[in-house]
Design an enzyme around this catalytic site. Structure first.
Site, PDB file in Angstrom:
ATOM      1  N   HIS A   1      -3.119  -1.832   7.279  1.00 53.76           N
ATOM      2  CA  HIS A   1      -3.613  -2.855   6.335  1.00 53.76           C
ATOM      3  C   HIS A   1      -4.415  -2.102   5.087  1.00 53.76           C
ATOM      4  O   HIS A   1      -4.950  -1.116   5.066  1.00 53.76           O
ATOM      5  CB  HIS A   1      -4.569  -3.464   6.900  1.00 53.76           C
TER       6      HIS A   1
ATOM      7  N   ASP B   1      -7.686  -3.328   3.118  1.00 51.72           N
ATOM      8  CA  ASP B   1      -9.112  -4.088   3.498  1.00 51.72           C
ATOM      9  C   ASP B   1      -9.101  -5.192   2.967  1.00 51.72           C
ATOM     10  O   ASP B   1      -9.124  -5.136   1.662  1.00 51.72           O
ATOM     11  CB  ASP B   1     -10.216  -3.303   3.466  1.00 51.72           C
TER      12      ASP B   1
HETATM   13 FE   FE2 Z   1      -9.819  -1.211   7.564  1.00 52.11          FE
END
Ligand code: FE2
Length: 330
Positions: A122, A124
């Site tokens: 991912h 953030d």
């Molecule tokens: Fe993270």
């Protein structure tokens, strides 16, 4: 405040992998840094994408002071509270906190809900219209083994695509939404608590699949398997297949670096040009692992042809005032 000490001449930056990551030595991050050192760190971050500092024993106050030298700290998270009331910018990263809030074996249940084997990767807070420019994570309590973090260089991943795929990706947009990479049903009582937290403050954004970075002119494959739901304008089947290809590309071994945390390790990464992954190989070990994170406010991404990202819902993610009242940390 202590006068800045002259550390620039002691500063060393040693790459640790072929495409991403460097160890930084010669600095004491508990002390204010001279402007030339801060400038050197920012330049190194543009080059290496993630910087590792070792044996730094920051507390919350010095962590925040370092972050303020590197940018503008945001609220701890769009959904999770910070360390209230003193440090609303600092997020506690600790599975025991998550278990307290979302139930026992939270991480393992979450892992089972992944739509894709790569859904742990991912960027953030990519569902916000202005995802953080950088994140600064410091290790407090970590196991002797297990719980490493991986980062991948999204510029190298983009540049590694064939020219026709780069050209195709340049014109694509993707929707980002928290937890889009997971099958979570509101009818599942185990998923309901986290869905309630996300839905109380929803963020959905459309970002370019290829993000232009102003300072360098580089292009990054700006996809976040954990939070990218689909590519806009494609059929569902087309989107699934193309995202599978691009996710495999961004997670390729050669673009990656892996960090083993020690107490006192600090990592700062460019959140515009990297994605990261918690290995989650420690959940079965029943060990403590607690880190603290500060994110730095980011710009609205722009596409290869200069078009900005769009918020479908949600406000820009900036300082603690941008997230309103949230539940306090357990
Ligand atoms: Fe993270």
């Amino acid at each position: 405040m202590t006068a800045p000490h002259s550390t620039t001449t002691n500063l060393r930056i040693d790459p640790v992998a072929g495409h991403i990551g460097a160890d930084v030595s010669g600095l004491d991050l508990t002390q204010p840094l001279p402007p030339a050192t801060v400038a050197a760190l920012k330049a190194a971050l543009l080059t290496h994408k993630v910087l590792f500092f070792h044996n730094q024993h920051l507390d919350h106050a010095t962590h925040l002071a370092f972050a303020r030298q590197m940018g503008e700290p945001t609220a701890a998270d769009p959904h999770e509270p910070g360390i209230e009331p003193q440090y609303p910018q600092i997020l506690t990263v600790d599975p025991r906190v998550d278990e307290h809030r979302y139930g026992k074996d939270f991480e393992e249940r979450f892992r089972r809900c992944r739509r894709h084997y790569l859904s742990g990767w991912h960027i953030d807070n990519s569902a916000t219209v202005n995802p953080p420019a950088a994140s600064i994570l410091r290790a407090d309590v970590v196991p002797a083994y297990g719980g490493d973090t991986h980062w991948t260089n999204l510029v190298a991943a983009y540049e590694g695509l064939s020219p026709p795929l780069r050209q195709l990706s340049d014109g694509l947009w993707a929707q980002h939404q928290f937890l889009a990479g997971f099958h979570l049903s509101p009818h599942d009582p185990q998923a309901a608590p986290i869905l309630a937290v996300i839905n109380a403050r929803p963020h959905v954004a459309e970002h370019p699949v290829v993000r232009l970075i102003g300072e360098t002119g580089q292009k990054a494959l700006f996809l976040s398997p954990s939070t990218t739901s689909h590519i806009v304008g494609l059929t569902a089947a087309e989107s699934t297949h193309l995202l599978d290809l691009l996710y495999e590309q961004l997670a390729r071994d050669e673009y990656r670096v892996r960090l083993r945390w020690r107490p006192g390790t600090v990592a700062i990464w460019d959140n515009r040009t990297t994605a990261h992954l918690a290995a989650l190989d420690h959940a079965h070990l029943d060990v403590d692992r607690r880190l603290y994170r500060i994110t730095l406010a980011g710009d609205v991404p722009i596409s290869a042809n200069g078009s900005p990202s769009r918020a479908l819902t949600g406000q820009p993610f900036t300082g603690p005032d941008s997230v309103g009242n949230r539940p306090t940390q357990p």
